[in-house]
Design a protein around this motif. Sequence first.
Motif, PDB file in Angstrom:
ATOM      1  N   SER A   7      14.459 -99.549  68.849  1.00 21.67           N
ATOM      2  CA  SER A   7      15.200-100.207  69.928  1.00 21.67           C
ATOM      3  C   SER A   7      16.692 -99.919  69.867  1.00 21.67           C
ATOM      4  N   ALA A   8      17.170 -99.450  68.716  1.00 21.94           N
ATOM      5  CA  ALA A   8      18.602 -99.200  68.548  1.00 21.94           C
ATOM      6  C   ALA A   8      18.943 -97.719  68.485  1.00 21.94           C
ATOM      7  N   TRP A   9      17.929 -96.862  68.325  1.00 20.41           N
ATOM      8  CA  TRP A   9      18.190 -95.421  68.216  1.00 20.41           C
ATOM      9  C   TRP A   9      16.984 -94.642  68.740  1.00 20.41           C
ATOM     10  N   ARG A  10      17.267 -93.562  69.472  1.00 21.90           N
ATOM     11  CA  ARG A  10      16.224 -92.649  69.936  1.00 21.90           C
ATOM     12  C   ARG A  10      16.705 -91.212  69.759  1.00 21.90           C
ATOM     13  N   PRO A  11      15.787 -90.299  69.469  1.00 22.92           N
ATOM     14  CA  PRO A  11      16.167 -88.883  69.455  1.00 22.92           C
ATOM     15  C   PRO A  11      16.380 -88.402  70.883  1.00 22.92           C
ATOM     16  N   ALA A  12      16.754 -87.148  71.044  1.00 25.86           N
ATOM     17  CA  ALA A  12      16.897 -86.578  72.385  1.00 25.86           C
ATOM     18  C   ALA A  12      15.582 -86.736  73.138  1.00 25.86           C
ATOM     19  N   GLN A  13      15.658 -86.901  74.439  1.00 24.60           N
ATOM     20  CA  GLN A  13      14.489 -87.243  75.244  1.00 24.60           C
ATOM     21  C   GLN A  13      13.275 -86.344  75.031  1.00 24.60           C
ATOM     22  N   PRO A  14      13.440 -85.020  74.942  1.00 22.71           N
ATOM     23  CA  PRO A  14      12.248 -84.172  74.784  1.00 22.71           C
ATOM     24  C   PRO A  14      11.466 -84.434  73.503  1.00 22.71           C
ATOM     25  N   TYR A  15      12.072 -85.110  72.529  1.00 25.46           N
ATOM     26  CA  TYR A  15      11.438 -85.305  71.232  1.00 25.46           C
ATOM     27  C   TYR A  15      11.111 -86.770  70.952  1.00 25.46           C
ATOM     28  N   GLN A  16      11.275 -87.635  71.967  1.00 26.69           N
ATOM     29  CA  GLN A  16      10.973 -89.049  71.769  1.00 26.69           C
ATOM     30  C   GLN A  16       9.483 -89.290  71.567  1.00 26.69           C
ATOM     31  N   CYS A  17       8.659 -88.471  72.188  1.00 29.57           N
ATOM     32  CA  CYS A  17       7.213 -88.619  72.029  1.00 29.57           C
ATOM     33  C   CYS A  17       6.813 -88.370  70.576  1.00 29.57           C
ATOM     34  N   VAL A  18       7.343 -87.293  69.977  1.00 31.13           N
ATOM     35  CA  VAL A  18       7.066 -86.974  68.576  1.00 31.13           C
ATOM     36  C   VAL A  18       7.445 -88.156  67.691  1.00 31.13           C
ATOM     37  N   TYR A  19       8.659 -88.666  67.896  1.00 28.18           N
ATOM     38  CA  TYR A  19       9.191 -89.766  67.087  1.00 28.18           C
ATOM     39  C   TYR A  19       8.338 -91.018  67.245  1.00 28.18           C
ATOM     40  N   ALA A  20       8.000 -91.383  68.483  1.00 29.29           N
ATOM     41  CA  ALA A  20       7.250 -92.610  68.739  1.00 29.29           C
ATOM     42  C   ALA A  20       5.852 -92.554  68.124  1.00 29.29           C
ATOM     43  N   VAL A  21       5.158 -91.422  68.291  1.00 30.61           N
ATOM     44  CA  VAL A  21       3.816 -91.292  67.736  1.00 30.61           C
ATOM     45  C   VAL A  21       3.860 -91.432  66.218  1.00 30.61           C
ATOM     46  N   ARG A  22       4.814 -90.780  65.587  1.00 34.48           N
ATOM     47  CA  ARG A  22       4.896 -90.831  64.129  1.00 34.48           C
ATOM     48  C   ARG A  22       5.357 -92.202  63.632  1.00 34.48           C
ATOM     49  N   TYR A  23       6.246 -92.850  64.380  1.00 33.07           N
ATOM     50  CA  TYR A  23       6.720 -94.181  63.972  1.00 33.07           C
ATOM     51  C   TYR A  23       5.554 -95.172  63.988  1.00 33.07           C
ATOM     52  N   VAL A  24       4.788 -95.161  65.081  1.00 38.22           N
ATOM     53  CA  VAL A  24       3.649 -96.075  65.204  1.00 38.22           C
ATOM     54  C   VAL A  24       2.632 -95.806  64.099  1.00 38.22           C
ATOM     55  N   LYS A  25       2.368 -94.547  63.820  1.00 36.93           N
ATOM     56  CA  LYS A  25       1.407 -94.179  62.779  1.00 36.93           C
ATOM     57  C   LYS A  25       1.838 -94.729  61.418  1.00 36.93           C
ATOM     58  N   ALA A  26       3.126 -94.548  61.087  1.00 39.38           N
ATOM     59  CA  ALA A  26       3.618 -94.981  59.777  1.00 39.38           C
ATOM     60  C   ALA A  26       3.633 -96.497  59.663  1.00 39.38           C
ATOM     61  N   VAL A  27       4.047 -97.195  60.722  1.00 37.63           N
ATOM     62  CA  VAL A  27       4.063 -98.660  60.696  1.00 37.63           C
ATOM     63  C   VAL A  27       2.652 -99.198  60.507  1.00 37.63           C
ATOM     64  N   SER A  28       1.706 -98.624  61.230  1.00 31.59           N
ATOM     65  CA  SER A  28       0.316 -99.064  61.127  1.00 31.59           C
ATOM     66  C   SER A  28      -0.249 -98.797  59.736  1.00 31.59           C
ATOM     67  N   LYS A  29       0.053 -97.637  59.214  1.00 29.73           N
ATOM     68  CA  LYS A  29      -0.479 -97.246  57.904  1.00 29.73           C
ATOM     69  C   LYS A  29      -0.107 -98.250  56.825  1.00 29.73           C
ATOM     70  N   TYR A  30       1.116 -98.781  56.897  1.00 27.81           N
ATOM     71  CA  TYR A  30       1.590 -99.708  55.870  1.00 27.81           C
ATOM     72  C   TYR A  30       1.582-101.167  56.328  1.00 27.81           C
ATOM     73  N   ALA A  31       0.935-101.428  57.471  1.00 27.82           N
ATOM     74  CA  ALA A  31       0.778-102.794  57.978  1.00 27.82           C
ATOM     75  C   ALA A  31       2.121-103.520  58.077  1.00 27.82           C
ATOM     76  N   LEU A  32       3.139-102.806  58.531  1.00 30.72           N
ATOM     77  CA  LEU A  32       4.461-103.408  58.715  1.00 30.72           C
ATOM     78  C   LEU A  32       4.593-103.950  60.147  1.00 30.72           C
ATOM     79  N   PRO A  33       5.340-105.019  60.333  1.00 31.66           N
ATOM     80  CA  PRO A  33       5.548-105.551  61.675  1.00 31.66           C
ATOM     81  C   PRO A  33       6.637-104.775  62.404  1.00 31.66           C
ATOM     82  N   ILE A  34       6.725-104.969  63.705  1.00 30.16           N
ATOM     83  CA  ILE A  34       7.832-104.445  64.497  1.00 30.16           C
ATOM     84  C   ILE A  34       8.388-105.585  65.338  1.00 30.16           C
ATOM     85  N   THR A  35       9.574-105.398  65.870  1.00 36.79           N
ATOM     86  CA  THR A  35      10.152-106.419  66.739  1.00 36.79           C
ATOM     87  C   THR A  35       9.654-106.218  68.172  1.00 36.79           C
ATOM     88  N   SER A  36       9.827-107.227  68.992  1.00 33.81           N
ATOM     89  CA  SER A  36       9.421-107.114  70.391  1.00 33.81           C
ATOM     90  C   SER A  36      10.238-106.049  71.113  1.00 33.81           C
TER      91      SER A  36
END
Length: 238
Positions: free
Chosen positions: A196-225
């Motif tokens: 929510s506070a930082w994003r990569p350049a637009q063409p690469y936001q999909c890469v970042y989002a997919v990997r972020y969700v994967k890593a958060v899920s893998k370690y059962a970490l929460p995220i903010t709304s």
Amino acid sequence: MKKLVVAVSTTAVLLLGAGCGEISVVDPTATGTADTSVVAEPGSVADPSAESISQARSTLGKLQIKRIPGKDASYEREKFGDSWSDAAKGVKFAGNGCDTRNDILRRDAKPGTVRTKSGTTGCKVTGGTWVSPYNGATYKSTKKIQIDHIIPLARAWASGAKKWPAARRLSFANDPDNLLAVDGSSNQSKSDKGPSAWRPAQPYQCVYAVRYVKAVSKYALPITSTDKTALTSMLDGC
């Protein structure tokens, strides 16, 4: 304590080239019901598959939503172990003996471009070609490349990692699923910020989002709304 072994799927193996082999992670102290599959994809700026995008959307809807402190005064980098663990310290890269930084440099470089001190088989990466998944620029010097924790260590700490066993924090800090070779400028700009506070350049936001969700899920970490809103927006742009 439940013993958990992370294994690489035979359909999702990354061959690191001569002398490095496949990436796998063994964490005997892991807890929770996180997704434990390791998918170390070559070419970190490549568009994620339709399947992985769909999975990220589904997973995002199931993540725990929780307020996460912006800063936690108790955080210390040393609580996650050595800066880059080698195979002898609990994080195994198929027994190749190379440290995590050099393994990620090799994994994320363009195929056939990596140079090491010992030709193509050594651990120490001295050169290659990298396309940063945060700004799309091409780099040919390791001095311009840093290894980013997609979920910053300080943010993981504040999200619950402070309660983990030390061995689990070591595994998290060296997990290929949570690491990308990126340009130093973007890495410094990102720092300890979440989606929510930082994003990569637009063409690469999909890469970042997919990997972020994967890593958060893998370690059962929460995220903010607000992180969920940001990640949803990035996934919608895939």
